[in-house]
Design an enzyme around this catalytic site. Structure first.
Site: not given
Lengths: 324, 312
Positions: A161, A260, A224
């Site tokens: 991430d 996400k 995300k």
């Protein structure tokens, strides 16, 4: 238009402008980052409409179990220890004593704790995700950020991430943002890349939409919303903007990008709202943990409490569920 | 007849203008709401119960009819408030309860009128309001004193200090007595919150309106939101869900049917709830010596015993 619109998507569909074609800029070839502007009022009204669905009984149970299977159980605190990560990994693997409750999708930890999580999750389906690129600010030199990524992958992370450079994004240095994401993707190798836009710092839906576009074009597997360190984190409207960017990118290129939302999703009800939104924006193809994740830490307990409520008929209390 | 003259005379017009303004002015109808988490809310179900505006009046007023989910939301609010409320010093809780008495005193007329509209005669109502304010003051005094009465230093066979002291339990669900609607409501809430518990109360079904006015005093009394949550609605519908609720530590049932209290005890067994059932008659609620006893606080505290090594 100043830079060539190469794919001639001029049929006035209202959400055109998602292009994959290269555009010349300062000698390098960059794709067009142009993104349609977002109607703030409509996107918020549309997002609010997803909270009005009534999801009860078996449907609710099914939805909640699906939500667990999509969860990236997360701990990103300075006080994280090996013990905490082991405990959380066990919980991600076996969230409940009920065998019909699935495992979570992944655990998300700082790079140093990746080996601990990896060992704890050996032989399970739960992936190990690691935040990287000088999380959460992302304001280290690129070489340091890339080294951070390579190190995390070497330690065994299945997913990375990363955070984008919001300063660059907001000052219009889109090529720099693109380059960083592309370089990070390269450094990831086999590992999946999730690109954190940190929407709470981007200021407007238009910037979120453009950042989504850049992240997808640069090779992000997931986009995300947030690090979880900034308020506001994930909200329904901002997630909807990103889901629409994913949808339009899919129509333009045929590539499916995952989503996400992370931070601020704490209740079962909220989780179900997100699932409804995904279904009604992207369809069933995105309703699994390959394409959709929740970044959360406290959400799991609330979902487990709701499942237990459905099973026993009694509202549950926090004392009966492990805290971490 | 004046009507035959076809319109008001010039010298009358000044007088009638005032009278007309008064008759034209709309009455301000009140939307009664439940008090949950420091906010005034309607039932999530949208349902209401109709209560006569005054005894014998054909005009009705709508009072929210609490549902199972209102109960659930109230427990969430009460649990969240418990951490802060129980951590305050007894002294501070006493100050806040004293301010509640001040707020009630300022609203004494309104409370009296509400009780009269609920069926009491004005004299009776005024006595009940005064008794309620006195009870609040009595418990505001107890908040930092009951601990000493119930704590003990226990003799043990060994070189240890062993002492016991009371602590709050958590969220207590209360069914308030039907009458007295105000004194009964305050009288069961006060001893429970005095020790740091938080409450979810099902108010009197006989006079739910007065509980709303009481809540308005709570809301202006510095009492943190969620410490007292008051629902108006059918006990039979909401209580079973509260009795089963795993987050609730105890039940305090006043004047409920034997069948309902037995069912509540059975439903509460799953979480080992403390269930106290009591049926005082109206006169007993006015007996200050009995109802202002710290024994009322003792009913909803947990006794914690600690061993500590004793030095030479």
């Amino acid at each position: 238009m100043a830079h060539g619109n190469t794919n001639g998507n001029g049929n006035g569909s209202g959400n055109g402008g998602t292009h994959g074609g290269p555009v010349a800029a300062r000698g390098a070839h960059y794709p067009s980052f142009e993104a349609p502007s977002v109607d703030k009022v409509m996107v918020e009204e549309r997002a609010a409409s997803f909270t009005k669905r009534s999801i009860k009984k078996e449907t609710k149970v099914k939805g909640l179990k699906l939500a667990i299977s999509m969860m990236d159980l997360t701990t990103l605190e300075g006080k994280d220890s090996a013990g905490k990560v082991r405990q959380m990994s066990h919980k991600a693997r076996f969230p409940s004593t009920d065998p019909t409750v699935p495992s979570c999708a992944a655990v998300c930890v700082y790079p140093k704790l990746v080996p601990v999580a990896k060992k704890a999750l050996e032989g399970s389906t739960v992936k190990v995700a690691s935040v990287s690129t000088a999380f959460p600010s992302g304001l280290s030199p690129l070489v340091v950020k890339l080294a951070d990524v390579r190190q995390a992958v070497e330690l065994g992370a299945d997913e990375i991430d990363m955070v984008i450079d919001r300063g660059a994004m907001l000052s219009g240095q889109y090529n720099a943002v693109f380059d960083e994401i592309a370089a990070t993707k390269e450094a990831c190798g086999e590992a999946h890349l999730k690109v954190i836009l940190e929407t709470g710092e981007l200021g407007s839906y238009d910037v979120v939409r453009k950042a989504s576009q850049i992240a997808m074009l640069a090779g992000g597997d997931f986009i995300k919303t947030s690090t979880g360190k900034i308020i506001p984190a994930a909200t329904l409207p901002v997630t909807l903007v990103m889901l629409e960017a994913i949808r339009d990118y899919y129509y333009a290129t045929g590539k499916r990008i995952g989503m996400k939302p992370a931070g601020g999703i704490r209740t079962s009800k909220q989780a179900l709202h997100y699932l409804v939104m995904v279904k009604e924006t992207l369809g069933d193809a995105w309703l699994d943990n390959e394409m959709f994740r929740f970044g959360a830490s406290t959400l799991l307990n609330d979902v487990l409490m709701q499942l237990e409520k459905e099973r026993t008929g009694a509202y549950q209390g926090g004392d009966y569920f492990s805290k971490d | 007849m004046a009507a035959k003259n076809g319109g008001p005379k010039a010298e009358d017009s000044g007088k009638t203008a005032v009278a007309d303004t008064e008759s034209v002015r709309l009455t301000v109808r009140k939307a009664y709401k439940m008090y949950v988490g420091g906010a005034f809310i309607r039932s999530e179900s949208g349902r209401t119960t109709q209560v006569a505006e005054a005894p014998g009046s054909a005009s009705k007023e709508n009072i929210p009819r609490a549902s199972r989910k209102d109960g659930r939301d109230a427990v969430v609010a009460a649990r969240a408030a418990w951490d802060g409320w129980s951590a305050r010093t007894g002294y501070n809780r006493g100050q806040i309860l004293y301010r509640l008495a001040e707020m009630l005193d300022a609203r004494a007329d309104e409370l009296t009128k509400s009780l009269v509209r609920g069926g009491l005669d004005p004299k009776q109502a005024a006595v009940e309001v005064a008794a309620t304010i006195d009870r609040v003051i009595a418990y505001s005094g107890w908040t930092d004193k009951y601990q000493s009465l119930f704590s003990s230093l226990n003799p043990v066979a060994g070189p240890h200090f062993n002492f016991t002291s009371p602590e709050s339990m958590g969220v207590v669900a209360v069914v308030a007595p039907a009458r007295p609607a105000l004194l009964g409501l305050a009288g069961c809430i006060l001893p429970i919150i005095a020790s740091g518990n938080t409450v979810v109360v099902l108010a009197s079904e006989a006079d739910p309106r007065t509980s709303v006015t009481f809540s308005e005093a709570l809301a202006t009394s510095d009492l943190p939101g969620g410490v007292v949550n008051i629902l108006t609605g059918p006990v039979g519908e909401v209580l079973p869900h509260l009795a089963k609720h795993m987050e609730i530590a105890a039940l305090d049932l006043h004047g409920v049917d034997a069948a309902i209290s037995k069912a509540a005890e059975e439903q509460g067994a799953g979480s080992v709830k403390r269930v106290r059932v009591r049926s005082l008659n109206e006169a007993e609620w006015f007996d200050a010596a009995a109802t202002e006893s710290p024994r009322w606080i003792e009913r909803f505290v947990e006794m914690k015993t600690i061993w500590h090594p004793a030095g030479q």
